[in-house]
Design an enzyme around this catalytic site. Structure first.
Site, PDB file in Angstrom:
ATOM      1  N   LYS A  10       0.806  -1.203   0.085  1.00 30.76           N
ATOM      2  CA  LYS A  10       0.393  -0.182   0.055  1.00 30.76           C
ATOM      3  C   LYS A  10       1.008   0.642   0.373  1.00 30.76           C
ATOM      4  O   LYS A  10       1.853   1.220   0.437  1.00 30.76           O
ATOM      5  CB  LYS A  10      -1.134  -0.363   0.870  1.00 30.76           C
ATOM      6  CG  LYS A  10      -1.585  -1.577   1.447  1.00 30.76           C
ATOM      7  CD  LYS A  10      -2.326  -0.976   2.572  1.00 30.76           C
ATOM      8  CE  LYS A  10      -4.017  -2.486   2.743  1.00 30.76           C
ATOM      9  NZ  LYS A  10      -4.210  -2.264   4.321  1.00 30.76           N
ATOM     10  N   TYR A  50     -12.394  -2.772  -3.133  1.00 29.47           N
ATOM     11  CA  TYR A  50     -12.560  -2.968  -1.344  1.00 29.47           C
ATOM     12  C   TYR A  50     -14.267  -2.699  -1.061  1.00 29.47           C
ATOM     13  O   TYR A  50     -14.442  -1.933  -0.420  1.00 29.47           O
ATOM     14  CB  TYR A  50     -12.398  -1.281  -0.488  1.00 29.47           C
ATOM     15  CG  TYR A  50     -11.341  -1.612   0.099  1.00 29.47           C
ATOM     16  CD1 TYR A  50     -10.464  -2.310   0.558  1.00 29.47           C
ATOM     17  CD2 TYR A  50      -9.958  -0.671   0.180  1.00 29.47           C
ATOM     18  CE1 TYR A  50      -8.992  -3.070   1.440  1.00 29.47           C
ATOM     19  CE2 TYR A  50      -8.085  -1.116   0.224  1.00 29.47           C
ATOM     20  CZ  TYR A  50      -7.911  -1.850   0.703  1.00 29.47           C
ATOM     21  OH  TYR A  50      -6.524  -2.380   1.518  1.00 29.47           O
ATOM     22  N   THR A  92      -4.496  -7.929  11.316  1.00 32.94           N
ATOM     23  CA  THR A  92      -4.876  -6.636  10.640  1.00 32.94           C
ATOM     24  C   THR A  92      -4.180  -5.306  11.619  1.00 32.94           C
ATOM     25  O   THR A  92      -4.284  -4.805  10.933  1.00 32.94           O
ATOM     26  CB  THR A  92      -6.510  -6.730  10.158  1.00 32.94           C
ATOM     27  OG1 THR A  92      -6.508  -7.945   9.503  1.00 32.94           O
ATOM     28  CG2 THR A  92      -7.096  -5.225   9.378  1.00 32.94           C
ATOM     29  N   ASN A 113      -1.557  -0.448   7.537  1.00 35.40           N
ATOM     30  CA  ASN A 113      -0.542  -1.824   7.846  1.00 35.40           C
ATOM     31  C   ASN A 113       0.110  -2.188   6.585  1.00 35.40           C
ATOM     32  O   ASN A 113       0.509  -3.164   6.673  1.00 35.40           O
ATOM     33  CB  ASN A 113      -1.693  -2.362   8.334  1.00 35.40           C
ATOM     34  CG  ASN A 113      -3.151  -2.939   7.281  1.00 35.40           C
ATOM     35  OD1 ASN A 113      -3.088  -2.581   6.201  1.00 35.40           O
ATOM     36  ND2 ASN A 113      -4.315  -3.299   7.909  1.00 35.40           N
ATOM     37  N   HIS A 116      -1.467  -5.606   1.122  1.00 43.98           N
ATOM     38  CA  HIS A 116      -2.599  -6.541   1.230  1.00 43.98           C
ATOM     39  C   HIS A 116      -3.019  -7.628   1.344  1.00 43.98           C
ATOM     40  O   HIS A 116      -2.383  -7.641   0.096  1.00 43.98           O
ATOM     41  CB  HIS A 116      -4.237  -5.634   0.554  1.00 43.98           C
ATOM     42  CG  HIS A 116      -5.204  -5.997   0.226  1.00 43.98           C
ATOM     43  ND1 HIS A 116      -5.903  -6.039   0.542  1.00 43.98           N
ATOM     44  CD2 HIS A 116      -4.939  -7.060  -1.084  1.00 43.98           C
ATOM     45  CE1 HIS A 116      -7.065  -7.752  -0.025  1.00 43.98           C
ATOM     46  NE2 HIS A 116      -6.609  -7.956  -1.381  1.00 43.98           N
ATOM     47  N   GLU A 127      -9.925  -9.988  -7.365  1.00 53.28           N
ATOM     48  CA  GLU A 127      -9.470  -8.691  -7.488  1.00 53.28           C
ATOM     49  C   GLU A 127      -8.314  -8.891  -8.482  1.00 53.28           C
ATOM     50  O   GLU A 127      -7.516  -7.851  -8.818  1.00 53.28           O
ATOM     51  CB  GLU A 127      -8.422  -8.794  -5.517  1.00 53.28           C
ATOM     52  CG  GLU A 127      -9.393  -8.466  -4.286  1.00 53.28           C
ATOM     53  CD  GLU A 127      -8.944  -9.034  -3.365  1.00 53.28           C
ATOM     54  OE1 GLU A 127      -7.353  -9.494  -3.580  1.00 53.28           O
ATOM     55  OE2 GLU A 127      -9.529  -8.720  -2.557  1.00 53.28           O
TER      56      GLU A 127
HETATM   57  P1  DAT Z   1      -7.159  -7.287   5.806  1.00 56.30           P
HETATM   58  O1  DAT Z   1      -6.670  -6.111   5.337  1.00 56.30           O
HETATM   59  O2  DAT Z   1      -6.757  -7.933   7.218  1.00 56.30           O
HETATM   60  O3  DAT Z   1      -8.197  -8.313   4.868  1.00 56.30           O
HETATM   61  P2  DAT Z   1      -9.996  -5.962   6.476  1.00 56.30           P
HETATM   62  O4  DAT Z   1     -10.348  -6.811   5.060  1.00 56.30           O
HETATM   63  O5  DAT Z   1     -11.200  -6.374   7.791  1.00 56.30           O
HETATM   64  O6  DAT Z   1      -8.487  -6.394   7.168  1.00 56.30           O
HETATM   65  O7  DAT Z   1     -10.135  -4.591   6.435  1.00 56.30           O
HETATM   66  C1  DAT Z   1      -9.019  -3.774   5.143  1.00 56.30           C
HETATM   67  C2  DAT Z   1      -8.597  -2.760   5.667  1.00 56.30           C
HETATM   68  O8  DAT Z   1      -8.840  -1.802   5.677  1.00 56.30           O
HETATM   69  C3  DAT Z   1      -7.757  -3.181   6.439  1.00 56.30           C
HETATM   70  O9  DAT Z   1      -6.115  -3.339   5.680  1.00 56.30           O
HETATM   71  C4  DAT Z   1      -7.522  -1.634   7.264  1.00 56.30           C
HETATM   72  C5  DAT Z   1      -8.902  -1.085   7.175  1.00 56.30           C
HETATM   73  N1  DAT Z   1      -9.197  -1.222   8.074  1.00 56.30           N
HETATM   74  C6  DAT Z   1      -9.689  -2.659   9.168  1.00 56.30           C
HETATM   75  N2  DAT Z   1     -10.345  -1.580   9.845  1.00 56.30           N
HETATM   76  C7  DAT Z   1     -10.180  -1.173   9.727  1.00 56.30           C
HETATM   77  C8  DAT Z   1     -10.623  -0.080  11.221  1.00 56.30           C
HETATM   78  N3  DAT Z   1     -11.091  -0.443  12.255  1.00 56.30           N
HETATM   79  N4  DAT Z   1     -10.494   1.286  11.131  1.00 56.30           N
HETATM   80  C9  DAT Z   1      -9.523   1.786   9.841  1.00 56.30           C
HETATM   81  N5  DAT Z   1      -9.098   0.961   9.264  1.00 56.30           N
HETATM   82  C10 DAT Z   1      -9.388  -0.129   9.197  1.00 56.30           C
HETATM   83 MG    MG Z   2      -9.195  -8.529   4.008  1.00 54.33          MG
END
Ligand code: DAT
Ligand code: MG
Length: 136
Positions: A10, A50, A92, A113, A116, A127
């Site tokens: 990212k 997303y 995450t 973080n 992805h 994707e």
């Molecule tokens: P991952 O990337 O581990 O698959 P996810 O699909 O639940 O996690 O979420 C996608 C992204 O959204 C994640 O990498 C970072 C962001 N994100 C997730 N939860 C969040 C939160 N509570 N506040 C801000 N950003 C968040």
């Molecule tokens: Mg995810």
């Protein structure tokens, strides 16, 4: 049967000059990089990628962040590539991510973080089509 996964370094990872380390971890694990591109994505692409998070309170922040600068999109291939990369990435929430994982080593904030990785074969197919339509 080899599996494919869509991985993003990212914009925070690109800004911090750790593209090489992320790719190195992918290769060290034994996954093969079969497509790779540095690009800044449009808002429409971010919405498509997303889509599952469209109703979440952090969606706006997520789209702003992922479109904020160049990212590296890549496809890695190998046995259980999806699960293998999710294990390299870590949880995450980077504070909960185990040290030694990418997020565990490099990040403190869930919104930034570093990487992805697709979370299922269905997500990977969807994707990969968004980022590398020529591969499908
Ligand atoms: P991952 O990337 O581990 O698959 P996810 O699909 O639940 O996690 O979420 C996608 C992204 O959204 C994640 O990498 C970072 C962001 N994100 C997730 N939860 C969040 C939160 N509570 N506040 C801000 N950003 C968040
Ligand atoms: Mg995810």
């Amino acid at each position: 049967m080899a599996q494919r996964t869509l991985i993003l370094v990212k914009p925070d990872g690109v800004k911090r000059n750790i593209i090489g380390d992320v790719i190195s971890r992918i290769e060290r694990k034994g996954l093969k990089v079969i497509a790779l591109e540095l690009r800044t994505i449009e808002v429409d692409t971010a919405h498509a990628h997303y889509a599952e998070h469209a109703e979440k309170p952090f969606f706006g922040e997520l789209v702003d962040f992922i479109t904020s600068g160049p990212l590296v999109a890549l496809v890695a291939e190998g046995d259980r590539a999806i699960e293998a990369f999710r294990a390299l990435a870590g949880a995450t929430d980077p504070v909960k991510a185990t040290p030694g994982t990418i997020r565990g080593d490099y990040a403190l904030q869930v919104a930034q973080n570093i990487v992805h990785g697709s979370d299922s074969p269905e997500s990977a197919e969807r994707e990969i089509k968004i980022f590398f339509p020529e591969l499908v």
